[in-house]
Design an enzyme around this catalytic site. Structure first.
Site, short mmCIF file in Angstrom:
data_model
loop_
_atom_site.label_atom_id
_atom_site.label_comp_id
_atom_site.label_asym_id
_atom_site.label_seq_id
_atom_site.Cartn_x
_atom_site.Cartn_y
_atom_site.Cartn_z
N ALA A 65 0.86 -1.18 0.00
CA ALA A 65 0.00 0.00 0.00
C ALA A 65 0.90 1.23 0.00
CB ALA A 65 -0.87 -0.02 1.25
N GLY A 104 0.38 -5.11 0.68
CA GLY A 104 -0.75 -5.06 -0.25
C GLY A 104 -0.42 -5.65 -1.60
N GLU A 107 -0.87 -9.22 -1.28
CA GLU A 107 -2.31 -9.46 -1.11
C GLU A 107 -3.03 -9.42 -2.45
OE1 GLU A 107 -2.57 -6.44 2.06
OE2 GLU A 107 -3.52 -8.01 3.26
N GLU A 127 3.87 -5.88 7.07
CA GLU A 127 3.08 -4.83 7.73
C GLU A 127 3.44 -4.64 9.20
OE1 GLU A 127 1.92 -6.88 5.47
OE2 GLU A 127 0.44 -5.93 4.18
C1 3H9 Z 1 0.43 -2.42 3.35
O1 3H9 Z 1 0.65 -2.86 2.26
C2 3H9 Z 1 -0.92 -2.48 4.00
C3 3H9 Z 1 -1.87 -3.45 3.37
O2 3H9 Z 1 -1.75 -4.72 3.96
C4 3H9 Z 1 -3.31 -3.07 3.62
C5 3H9 Z 1 -3.85 -1.90 2.95
C6 3H9 Z 1 -5.32 -1.74 3.17
N1 3H9 Z 1 4.67 3.45 0.12
O3 3H9 Z 1 13.36 1.56 0.53
P1 3H9 Z 1 13.80 2.29 -0.68
C7 3H9 Z 1 9.49 4.73 -1.17
S1 3H9 Z 1 1.63 -1.62 4.24
C8 3H9 Z 1 5.18 4.65 -0.19
O4 3H9 Z 1 14.83 3.34 -0.54
P2 3H9 Z 1 14.88 -0.15 -1.75
C9 3H9 Z 1 10.59 5.03 -0.18
O5 3H9 Z 1 10.14 5.92 0.81
C10 3H9 Z 1 3.05 -1.61 3.17
N2 3H9 Z 1 6.48 4.84 -0.49
O6 3H9 Z 1 14.23 1.30 -1.84
C11 3H9 Z 1 11.64 5.62 -1.08
O7 3H9 Z 1 11.29 6.97 -1.37
P3 3H9 Z 1 12.40 8.10 -1.57
C12 3H9 Z 1 3.74 -2.91 3.11
C13 3H9 Z 1 7.28 3.78 -0.47
O8 3H9 Z 1 15.08 -0.62 -3.12
C14 3H9 Z 1 11.50 4.81 -2.37
O9 3H9 Z 1 10.18 4.27 -2.32
N3 3H9 Z 1 4.94 -2.78 2.34
C15 3H9 Z 1 6.82 2.50 -0.14
O10 3H9 Z 1 16.02 -0.15 -0.79
C16 3H9 Z 1 12.50 3.70 -2.50
O11 3H9 Z 1 12.47 2.91 -1.32
C17 3H9 Z 1 6.11 -2.45 2.90
O12 3H9 Z 1 6.20 -2.27 4.10
C18 3H9 Z 1 5.44 2.35 0.17
N4 3H9 Z 1 4.90 1.15 0.47
O13 3H9 Z 1 13.76 -1.07 -1.06
C19 3H9 Z 1 7.29 -2.33 1.99
N5 3H9 Z 1 7.85 1.63 -0.19
O14 3H9 Z 1 13.23 7.63 -2.71
C20 3H9 Z 1 8.05 -1.05 2.27
C21 3H9 Z 1 8.92 2.35 -0.56
O15 3H9 Z 1 11.61 9.32 -1.78
N6 3H9 Z 1 9.12 -0.86 1.36
N7 3H9 Z 1 8.60 3.64 -0.73
O16 3H9 Z 1 13.16 8.10 -0.27
C22 3H9 Z 1 10.31 -1.50 1.43
O17 3H9 Z 1 10.50 -2.40 2.23
C23 3H9 Z 1 11.39 -1.09 0.49
O18 3H9 Z 1 11.12 0.22 0.05
C24 3H9 Z 1 11.55 -1.99 -0.76
C25 3H9 Z 1 12.56 -1.33 -1.73
C26 3H9 Z 1 12.07 -3.36 -0.33
C27 3H9 Z 1 10.25 -2.15 -1.50
#
Ligand code: 3H9
Length: 700
Positions: A65, A104, A107, A127
């Site tokens: 999400a 998400g 999901e 999450e």
């Molecule tokens: C969810 O899904 C809830 C659902 O179950 C229910 C809904 C109803 N959103 O980490 P990076 C940005 S909760 C917005 O440096 P990497 C991040 O801030 C979510 N922004 O890259 C950064 O921005 P900036 C569950 C996001 O390659 C840029 O993307 N998912 C999100 O080292 C690059 O990120 C997670 O918890 C996001 N979801 O790692 C996954 N994700 O360049 C969270 C990233 O401006 N994300 N950004 O600083 C991660 O674990 C890592 O970002 C990922 C990439 C592994 C994907």
């Protein structure tokens, strides 16, 4: 936004390709949700289409999400609605996964009828790390796909699994080469074989065992929630998975939704989401020309095979980077290499790393005697004894032997980097890389920027820290940098509280109840009270109780006695009446009378002076942002992530209250150092927060 901008639809004869294109990580913003919803609907309505592939452009499948949308008014369609649309589609929908299918994102994939993934893909529901539980069916569909035991482990720990494990567990059907092309070929196979659509909501087979014997699930929950002290999300997530076993699908989904809504509006998740972005912000270094490239680092040399040097060497070896570990003599080297070997073997025995990892990792560490051996290293990290004279000797030698352009780093925890750099003819190549003990475990690395440190040297340290899975935070030169400088304020108050009448166990108890892993006295015993004593000697500082303990041979855990006593072979601190007696004597000598101290006073005097020092650190530009300070405390000292770091916590409590209480303690305990810092006073008077400061500095 026109949905076709973020989600495109094309058709390859009978197969429709729905492609999400929302860089950098294809997060499920409102536009993406609407896009998927409408394009799936369009493909379903197209009589030419017989199967649909859901794929993503760029580096990854949907990573979750859009976290920035939490806390704002929800925009339709909701994710559950989108997933229901996919799942109820009469034509097979195949998720084509590459990169990371997280939260998400997974999901959505679970709502598809089939999933294929590339070999290096990772799939997970992280999450909990944001203080949440999966809120779009993940807690109900994942147990149906892989069984409740693995599902609860993945959901409660939040760690993703690789494609091989996903295939084995039944989470994906196949491993493919190119995600879209592979999924398209798979779609044609599904059509040719007339495979029935798999709707996970209707599959209960993998729940049967746990339905018959609930203890299977209860035991799995107990195993994975062991380390979740103080956190709400892991327990709520486990409950939601339990609902998949106990309730029909739609009721389980409702239960999950309730749990999600409670967490997403709660304080813990707010703090954890803040920490997620704070960590990413910390990696952005201010004051460096855009496009500055780090220098290449293929080989690293570490000076000193003691606890710190060894831990740092292990961090590099863990990341596959060869290390030359340098000592002054064979004896010290042998001891250091032995400690690392044992450490790896213990981890392997516990199942933390594969059985062949110790040999492989030790194979990357070459132990040698003599500083001239730094000659091939692109980065040298000095981790020798913490006195200026010794550091200067080492850097003089490094200047002589290191190759031109090598980055020279000191792991000092408080000394002046500028003074160290000045003994070399290349101060632009010198900086601090302050690791935290145990260095192979703790994630923080304070990167200390000297007055003359070149921008590319700074970026090299940041890049290499990330490469070895550390969290880098750039800080300026001052005594103790960010973390230890703030810790010193806490230490000072902890000691004064003893003279005021509190006991070590009371103070430590308040600190651990707040959520830190250890209080100041248990931490002192672990580090060794002789270390503190030596450092005080070096600086000409006295500590009546610390010195008395040292002189009585109570050097902490290593002697079985310190602020606490320890039973043989145990690390559990036990209150010691002897220490109480010693404290009475010290108080008598100081001419003070102990009083009863409340836990509230202890907490305020432990935490508020740290916040006050944080404000000074910001004023002096030692840290660029309040959130950098928070990251230092979360990753270097185990500050509970659900409280977001000391500066975030300060905003939560209210700066006026903190300033008032500090003024009160300054007077009540006759300690002018507790007077609120000018920045804290100013923000408090204006009714502002530290966060407002970060926003305004970003704007300039
Ligand atoms: C969810 O899904 C809830 C659902 O179950 C229910 C809904 C109803 N959103 O980490 P990076 C940005 S909760 C917005 O440096 P990497 C991040 O801030 C979510 N922004 O890259 C950064 O921005 P900036 C569950 C996001 O390659 C840029 O993307 N998912 C999100 O080292 C690059 O990120 C997670 O918890 C996001 N979801 O790692 C996954 N994700 O360049 C969270 C990233 O401006 N994300 N950004 O600083 C991660 O674990 C890592 O970002 C990922 C990439 C592994 C994907």
């Amino acid at each position: 936004m026109d949905v076709s901008e973020v989600v495109q639809l094309e058709r390859h004869d009978v197969v429709a390709l729905v492609t999400v294109n929302n860089p950098p990580v294809n997060a499920l913003s409102a536009a993406v949700r609407r896009g998927i919803f409408e394009q799936i609907k369009a493909a379903a309505a197209d009589p030419q289409v017989q199967a649909i592939v859901l794929t993503c452009a760029g580096r990854t499948f949907i990573a979750g999400a859009d976290i920035t949308e939490f806390g704002k008014p929800p925009q339709p369609p909701g994710l559950n609605e989108v997933i229901a649309e996919i799942e109820s589609c009469k034509k097979p929908v195949i998720a084509a996964i590459h990169g990371t299918a997280l939260g998400g994102g997974l999901e959505v994939a679970l709502g598809c009828h089939f999933r294929v993934a590339t070999k290096d893909a990772k799939l997970g529901l992280p999450e909990v790390k944001l203080g949440l539980l999966p809120g779009a069916g993940g807690t109900q569909r994942l147990p149906r796909a892989v069984g409740p035991e693995l599902a609860v482990k993945m959901i409660v720990e939040g760690n993703p699994i690789g494609a091989d494990a996903a295939l084995k567990a039944g989470l994906i059907e196949e491993i493919v080469e190119g995600p879209a092309a592979g999924a398209e070929a798979f779609a044609r196979k599904v059509l040719a074989e007339k495979r029935p659509l798999r709707r996970l909501r209707d599959e209960d087979t993998k729940l049967a065992a746990a339905k018959a014997d609930r203890s299977i699930f209860t035991n799995a929950v107990a195993a994975v929630t062991k380390k979740a002290r103080g956190l709400e999300a892991p327990f709520a997530a486990a409950d939601a998975v339990g609902a998949a076993i106990d309730l029909p699908f739609d009721e389980g989904l409702k239960k999950e939704r309730e749990g999600f809504m409670k967490l997403v509006t709660g304080e813990q998740s707010k703090a954890q989401r803040y920490a997620f972005f704070a960590e990413r912000e910390a990696a952005k270094v201010s004051g460096v020309p855009e496009g500055t490239k780090p220098r290449p680092v293929a080989r690293v040399a570490i000076i000193g095979a003691g606890t710190m040097g060894g831990g740092i060497a292990m961090s590099f070896a863990n990341a596959g980077i060869p290390v030359t570990l340098i000592e002054t003599g064979d004896e010290q080297l042998k001891r250091g290499m032995g400690v690392m070997q044992k450490n790896y073997e213990n981890t392997a025995a516990r199942g933390g790393i594969p059985a062949d990892a110790p040999a492989k990792r030790m194979g990357l560490i070459t132990g040698v005697v003599g500083l001239e051996n730094v000659k091939d290293a692109d980065l040298v990290i000095e981790a020798v004894f913490e006195t200026m004279a010794v550091k200067k000797d080492v850097f003089t030698a490094l200047d002589k032997h290191a190759k031109p352009g090598a980055v020279l780093a000191s792991n000092t925890s408080y000394l002046n980097i500028n003074e160290i750099a000045a003994v070399t003819k290349r101060p632009q190549d010198v900086l601090g890389m302050h690791f935290f003990s145990p260095a192979n475990v703790m994630k923080l690395c304070e990167i200390v920027r000297g007055e003359k440190t070149a921008p590319d040297v700074l970026m090299t340290a940041v890049a290499i820290a990330k490469k070895i899975a550390k969290v880098p935070v750039v800080v300026g030169v001052c005594d103790g940098f960010v973390g230890n400088r703030m810790l010193a304020q806490r230490g000072k108050q902890a000691e004064k509280l003893l003279y005021d009448g509190a006991l070590p166990q009371q103070i430590d108890g308040v600190v651990t109840k707040f959520g830190l892993p250890m209080g100041p006295f248990a931490m002192g015993d672990l580090a060794g009270l002789d270390i503190g004593w030596r450092s005080r000697q070096d600086r000409g500082i006295k500590s009546p109780i610390g010195d008395a303990l040292y002189e009585a041979g109570r050097h902490g855990q290593k002697t079985g006695k310190g602020y606490y006593k320890y039973e043989t072979g145990s690390r559990a601190p036990l209150p010691d009446p002897e220490v109480e007696k010693m404290l009475d004597e010290v108080r008598a000598k100081l001419g003070v009378k102990g009083r009863t101290i409340t836990d509230e006073e202890i907490l305020e005097r432990m935490v508020y002076p740290m916040i006050n020092e944080g404000a000074r650190i910001l004023e002096e530009g030692i840290a660029s942002r309040p959130s950098d300070i928070d990251i230092v405390w979360i990753y270097g000292y185990g500050w509970p992530v659900y409280r977001g770091g000391p500066m975030f916590y300060a905003d939560h409590v209210g700066l006026k209250h903190i300033a008032d209480r500090l003024s009160h303690y300054a007077k009540a305990t006759n300690d002018p150092s507790l007077e609120p810092a000018p920045l804290l006073k100013k923000l408090a008077a204006e009714g502002k927060t530290f966060a407002s400061l970060a926003a305004s500095s970003k704007a300039t």
